[in-house]
Design a protein around this motif. Structure first.
Motif, short mmCIF file in Angstrom:
data_model
loop_
_atom_site.label_atom_id
_atom_site.label_comp_id
_atom_site.label_asym_id
_atom_site.label_seq_id
_atom_site.Cartn_x
_atom_site.Cartn_y
_atom_site.Cartn_z
N THR A 69 36.04 35.14 47.43
CA THR A 69 37.49 35.28 47.45
C THR A 69 37.93 35.94 46.14
N ARG A 70 39.17 36.45 46.14
CA ARG A 70 39.70 37.06 44.93
C ARG A 70 39.80 36.04 43.80
N GLU A 71 40.09 34.78 44.16
CA GLU A 71 40.19 33.72 43.15
C GLU A 71 38.84 33.46 42.50
N VAL A 77 35.24 36.66 36.30
CA VAL A 77 35.67 37.67 35.32
C VAL A 77 36.25 36.98 34.08
N ALA A 78 37.03 35.93 34.30
CA ALA A 78 37.60 35.18 33.17
C ALA A 78 36.48 34.55 32.33
N GLU A 108 34.01 44.19 44.67
CA GLU A 108 35.06 43.93 43.68
C GLU A 108 34.50 43.26 42.44
N LEU A 109 33.58 42.31 42.61
CA LEU A 109 32.95 41.66 41.45
C LEU A 109 32.17 42.68 40.64
#
Length: 344
Positions: A69-71, A77-78, A108-109
């Motif tokens: 998921t985007r979350e 990433v954080a 995306e990752l």
């Protein structure tokens, strides 16, 4: 992701046709086609050979890991960002590489990790081939995405990657992934022109960007003005008109456009003297309506020439428009208006 989609993606990355893959595996071309379309599945005995042929693991082939998921991506990433701040680049990079390998189909990752480590590497002056090779691979894999946004972001990252290494030819190739309507494509092309000594092309590209930027921004202000007019917000309308006039001056559009910018507001306020003044200025500046042609801002651009007949017809149509009673009927009885509208 279905096994057929995985086979198709990694086959294309290997620049291998369905027929070539079939020959290597000892099956028919139609069989590979059916796998990729999801109409059938490979025999279990072929799974390991397919994975070896495509340079992936059986886990990837069978998509044991679900899409993130985007979350979840944002969380990783954080974490990478925190590790870069608190620890070494190498430690953070190895951790990120491991995460990307755990989720090999998450474009995306991959793209986010490429972006953050590329930027931090530049910031910290790290130029080791091992890191660059991996970042380049992540960008290139994201460039193969079916998602247009991901492809464009990957192309943008690759452009910066190659530009930083002064590989301008490869940087230029990345621009093919940008929509032709995207002004960033032309801006980056202008940058490449400048860096490779093609100065005339660079000037022209930047000038075209400026010219069309005026058209675009002017449309935005016109939209704001219409909203203010519909709401009866005279103060906001005045403010927007002042901005439009300022825009005309900044972009060297000339006296005609500077005068015409205030016409709608003057009509809305029923300011007879102001309307007449604007009409006079517009008519006197008709011959200079393309004053921007002579501006140094656009000296490398080529424009279509128009003859004297065009300007005469333009002036006639302008007078005809000024005579429209629906718009300018409140000037009835004003001899100045009658003269300007050609009614006498």
């Amino acid at each position: 992701m279905e096994i057929g989609e995985v086979i198709r993606r990694y086959r294309k990355r290997k620049n291998m046709t369905q027929e070539e893959m079939a020959d290597r595996l000892g099956v028919s071309g139609p069989a590979v086609n059916k796998w990729e379309k999801g109409n059938s599945f490979p025999d279990i005995t072929l799974l390991a050979p397919i994975a070896r042929l495509l340079d992936i693991t059986p886990d990837v082939l069978l998509s044991f890991r679900e899409e993130m998921t985007r979350e979840e991506i944002n969380g990783l990433v954080a974490q990478a960002d925190k590790m870069l701040r608190d620890g070494s680049y190498k430690e953070a990079f190895l951790w990120a590489k491991e995460k990307v390998e755990q989720y090999p189909d998450c474009e995306e990752l991959m793209l986010d990790m490429a972006t953050i480590f590329h930027a931090q590497g530049l910031f910290k002056g790290i130029h080791e081939e091992e890191y660059d090779r991996c970042i380049l691979k992540w960008y290139q894999r994201a460039l193969d995405s079916r998602n247009e946004d991901i492809r464009t972001r990957a192309a943008d990252g690759l452009f910066g990657f190659y530009r930083g290494k002064e590989e301008y030819g490869k940087a230029e190739e990345c621009l093919a992934f940008f929509s032709k309507q995207n002004p960033e494509r032309k801006r980056k092309m202008a940058e490449i022109y400048s860096l490779t000594g093609r100065r005339e092309e660079a000037y022209k590209a930047y000038e075209e960007l400026l010219f069309f930027a005026y058209q675009t921004v002017n449309l935005y202000f016109a939209g704001l003005y219409r909203l203010a007019e519909q709401d009866g917000d005279v103060e906001k309308a005045r403010m927007v008109v002042d901005k439009i006039i300022g825009l005309v001056k900044v972009f060297d559009m000339g006296a005609y456009y500077e005068a015409s910018a205030g016409m709608d507001l003057a009509v809305m306020e029923r300011d007879k003297d102001r309307v007449i003044e604007i009409m006079e200025k517009m008519l006197s500046a008709v011959d200079e309506i393309e004053q921007w042609r002579r501006s140094p801002l656009y000296e490398h651009m080529t424009f279509r020439e128009v003859g004297e007949e065009f300007w005469g017809e333009m002036k006639r149509k302008l007078k005809e428009a000024f005579g429209d009673e629906e718009s300018f009927g409140f000037l009835e009885g004003d001899e100045r208006w009658r003269r300007l509208a050609g009614k006498v």
